[in-house]
Design a protein around this motif. Structure first.
Motif, short mmCIF file in Angstrom:
data_model
loop_
_atom_site.label_atom_id
_atom_site.label_comp_id
_atom_site.label_asym_id
_atom_site.label_seq_id
_atom_site.Cartn_x
_atom_site.Cartn_y
_atom_site.Cartn_z
N GLN A 1 21.91 -6.10 39.95
CA GLN A 1 21.46 -6.33 38.58
C GLN A 1 22.27 -5.52 37.58
OE1 GLN A 1 17.27 -5.52 38.46
NE2 GLN A 1 16.70 -7.40 39.52
N GLN A 2 22.56 -4.27 37.93
CA GLN A 2 23.38 -3.45 37.05
C GLN A 2 24.79 -4.02 36.91
OE1 GLN A 2 23.10 0.53 38.72
NE2 GLN A 2 21.54 1.09 37.23
N GLN B 1 24.67 -6.88 34.56
CA GLN B 1 24.56 -6.41 33.18
C GLN B 1 25.89 -5.88 32.67
OE1 GLN B 1 21.38 -3.55 33.14
NE2 GLN B 1 19.77 -5.09 33.38
N GLU C 1 28.13 -8.81 31.85
CA GLU C 1 27.77 -9.42 30.57
C GLU C 1 28.21 -8.56 29.40
OE1 GLU C 1 26.57 -12.39 29.99
OE2 GLU C 1 26.53 -12.85 32.13
N THR C 2 28.06 -7.24 29.55
CA THR C 2 28.48 -6.33 28.48
C THR C 2 29.98 -6.40 28.26
OG1 THR C 2 26.65 -4.83 29.03
CG2 THR C 2 28.46 -3.93 27.71
#
Length: 240
Positions: free
Chosen positions: A138-139, A142, A145-146
């Motif tokens: 999940q990290q 993220q 996406e960042t």
């Protein structure tokens, strides 16, 4: 066979029946044990549920181990568990079913307690590892996406900088042209101001520069040569 009653609301999408034969881990041992005990092969059901706080989907695995109405009688066994995937959950359910039927074996039932302990420790370690792996994934998602957002903003900033530089260059060019125009007009204005002090008049074969002082001197000279006592006023007649 009694119908299985779901312990949690879910939509069933997978079914695995040991009677169809397969080669999953623990499957052959479980099938051999059910045959030895004279029980029907277990059936496993699976479906996804979304009741986690983080919105992550999980698989709910439900197992049905049919009972045996004739002697020796065995009661029906049902249980459910959760896992992240259908295959992993099915493997855990097969292992759990094997552990639940071992107490009915005349020889292996003495090893049930030890097997349960090992199963619990292994399952706990596996759950912790999977939870850590899911959190890490999940990290990473993220972060990805960042990075996409930052890359998009960087491209936008580059476009804005290029547009700004183009505008500055265009304005500098206009300023340079305006400076040249102003300089040229200033020179022309100086020339025009210099020409305004006198006017060249050219005639047949001669030229002279007229001046206001010349007109005044000629006018005085004209009146001096008039006869004495002559009326210097001239009547003005306007026809019409």
């Amino acid at each position: 066979m009694e119908p299985i009653i779901p312990t949690e609301p879910f939509i069933q999408t997978q079914v695995y029946d040991l009677a169809n034969g397969g080669d999953l881990i623990f499957e052959r041992d479980l099938f051999a044990l059910t045959e030895f005990l004279g029980r029907s092969p277990p059936v496993f059901y699976g479906g996804q549920i979304a009741d986690q706080a983080n919105g992550q989907l999980q698989w709910l695995i439900m197992a049905n181990l049919p009972g045996k109405p004739e002697s020796p009688m065995f009661r029906q066994i049902q249980f459910s568990l959760r896992d992240n995937t259908w295959v992993d959950g099915l493997a855990r359910a097969l292992q759990e079913a094997l552990a639940r039927l071992l107490p009915y074996h005349p020889v292996l039932r003495h090893h049930v307690d030890h097997l349960d302990y090992m199963l619990f420790e292994t399952r706990s370690a596996l759950d912790n590892s999977r939870a850590a792996a899911n959190h890490t994934q999940q990290q990473l998602n993220q972060y990805a996406e960042t990075i996409k957002v930052i890359a998009k903003e960087r491209r936008t900033l580059r476009q804005l900088v290029a547009k700004r530089d183009s505008t500055i260059h265009r304005l500098k060019t206009k300023i340079s042209v305006l400076k040249e125009t102003i300089s040229t007009q200033a020179e022309q204005l100086q020339i025009l101001e210099g020409e305004g002090e006198g006017e060249d008049i050219q005639g047949d074969g001669y030229s002279y520069v007229s001046n206001d002082n010349d007109y005044e001197e000629e006018e005085e000279d004209f009146y001096q040569h008039l006869p004495a006592g002559m009326d210097t006023t001239f009547p003005l007649r306007i026809d019409g």
